[in-house]
Design a protein around this motif. Structure first.
Motif, short mmCIF file in Angstrom:
data_model
loop_
_atom_site.label_atom_id
_atom_site.label_comp_id
_atom_site.label_asym_id
_atom_site.label_seq_id
_atom_site.Cartn_x
_atom_site.Cartn_y
_atom_site.Cartn_z
N VAL A 16 0.87 -1.19 0.00
CA VAL A 16 0.00 0.00 0.00
C VAL A 16 0.89 1.23 0.00
CG1 VAL A 16 -1.82 1.25 1.22
CG2 VAL A 16 -1.76 -1.25 1.30
N LEU A 17 0.67 2.11 -0.95
CA LEU A 17 1.52 3.32 -1.02
C LEU A 17 1.17 4.31 0.09
CD1 LEU A 17 1.62 3.95 -4.89
CD2 LEU A 17 3.47 3.10 -3.44
N GLY A 18 2.09 5.20 0.35
CA GLY A 18 1.89 6.22 1.38
C GLY A 18 0.65 7.07 1.08
N GLY A 19 0.20 7.74 2.09
CA GLY A 19 -0.97 8.61 1.91
C GLY A 19 -2.28 7.86 2.05
N ALA A 20 -2.20 6.55 2.38
CA ALA A 20 -3.43 5.74 2.48
C ALA A 20 -4.37 6.36 3.50
CB ALA A 20 -3.08 4.31 2.87
N GLY A 21 -5.63 6.47 3.13
CA GLY A 21 -6.64 7.04 4.02
C GLY A 21 -6.96 8.49 3.67
#
Ligand code: FAD
Length: 365
Positions: A205-210
């Motif tokens: 999962v790439l950063g910034g999730a959510g």
């Protein structure tokens, strides 16, 4: 012509129409361009990329677009995938994945779904954590280059927000099905993707999730819009060249077509379109290179001008060639089909106009 352009000219040769008719670009050619870093030229040198500026990459993209819009489309997807990893990925994810994307791994980016086209807020693909894993369920459609891709960048819902996840195309639960007989860019490998309980390590999962979906997709879409826009400049150049050559060599009523003023008017229109699109693309790329806040609007403007000018110009070029350009296998017939699709993707004409109208309202005080 610089070395990059010479290499791609040599590799494409006169085969773009054959690829279009067959609906396929040889995968080894895509890997060769990928290994040379040419499919995502802006990736920095520290990750094995060429570190091109947006302007230089844009000019190269136009060159590729003048030869083969299917190949340019594959390049746009690879560039968007790399851009997404570069922008959203952690240091470790960048170090893991960007060198792969500059050494032959092919990638595609999936936003669209059966119920989520222009309105991406309707996406229903679910990305959820399960212990040390992440599980992905959903369906993507019309994903350019998915047929060739080893790695799929998939956007979906994640808790109350959204996320992007890197999915190997051969992971259990992934099914890739080609779009049958696309109208244009026929060799670009468009495909639908089914994701059925695809289980991956959560580090995918790439950063910034959510975060909000619009936050996550804006960078990728701006890159994609500029790439499509520069590709349209290439279509415009191919049409201008084909129409001008034909108008000089074909005679009717005792003189070359070019000496009939109405045909001269068509050629002037083609030149105006090519020059206009080039200038707005240069502006957008300079905004990108300068880190300007105007980039988002400049990219929409470039994409809208490029696509609408290319679609109109391709129709004009077919008109100048008439029967000589009216069969599949001719560059202007291919341009006519390819350019129309550019008015749909990366923000359709209507969506671009809505965004430009919003901008006009916001700056009018
Ligand atoms: P719809 O959203 O159903 O729109 C239909 C029509 O209604 C359009 O004319 C649209 O402009 C108009 N419309 C919609 N909403 C409004 C509104 N609010 N106001 C006015 N008019 C409106 N997707 C990916 O995720 N990855 C890819 O790589 C990719 N590549 C593609 C390549 C090609 C060649 C094509 C054709 C599509 C590709 N797509 C891809 C999908 C593409 O992003 C969508 O087709 C696009 O977003 C439009 O969505 P739609 O086709 O569902 O049309």
């Amino acid at each position: 012509m610089n070395d990059r352009e010479a290499l791609v000219s040599e590799l494409v040769g006169d085969r773009a129409d054959a690829w279009d008719l067959a609906g396929l670009i040889p995968t080894e050619l895509l890997r060769k361009l990928g290994e040379a870093g040419l499919l995502c030229g802006e990736v920095p040198g520290q990750y094995g990329g060429l570190g091109l500026s947006s302007l230089d990459n844009g000019r190269f993209t136009a060159h590729v677009g003048s030869l083969c819009s299917s190949l340019r489309s594959v390049m746009t997807s690879q560039g968007m995938a790399a851009w997404t990893v570069q922008r959203l990925g952690s240091a470790r994810q960048r170090a893991d994945y960007l060198p792969r994307l500059t050494s032959g791994t092919l990638a595609a980016v999936g936003f669209s779904e059966p119920q989520a086209g222009s309105d991406l807020s309707a996406i229903s693909t679910e990305i959820r954590l399960d212990g040390d894993d992440v599980v992905v369920d959903g369906r993507k459609i019309w994903v350019t280059a998915a047929h060739y891709a080893d790695l799929l960048v998939v956007f979906g819902r994640y808790g109350d927000g959204a996320a992007a996840v890197l999915v190997p195309a051969d992971a259990p639960g992934v099914t890739v099905e080609r779009v049958a007989d696309p109208m244009g860019c026929r060799a670009a490998g468009h495909a639908g993707i089914r994701l059925d309980s695809v289980r991956l390590p959560r580090g995918r999962v790439l950063g910034g999730a959510g975060a909000a979906l619009t936050m996550l997709v804006t960078a990728a879409l701006s890159y994609g819009r500029m790439s499509v826009a520069w590709g349209c400049v290439g279509i415009l150049r191919a049409c201008l060249t084909a129409a001008s050559r034909h108008a000089k060599s074909r005679e009717q009523f005792g003189r070359p077509l070019a000496q009939h003023q109405l045909i001269g008017g068509h050629l002037a229109d083609l030149l105006v379109a090519e020059q206009t699109a080039t200038r707005v693309c240069e502006h957008a790329s300079r905004c990108s290179d300068d880190g300007s806040p105007d980039l988002v609007t400049a990219a929409v403007l470039a994409k809208h001008v490029g696509a609408t000018q290319a679609a109109a110009a391709a129709a004009t070029a077919v008109q100048v060639l008439a029967s000589a350009g009216a069969s599949d296998g001719h560059v202007v017939a291919r341009a006519y089909r390819d350019a129309k699709l550019m008015e749909i993707i990366e923000g359709s004409n209507e969506l671009c106009r809505l965004m430009l109208a919003q901008h006009a309202l916001s700056v009018s005080g």
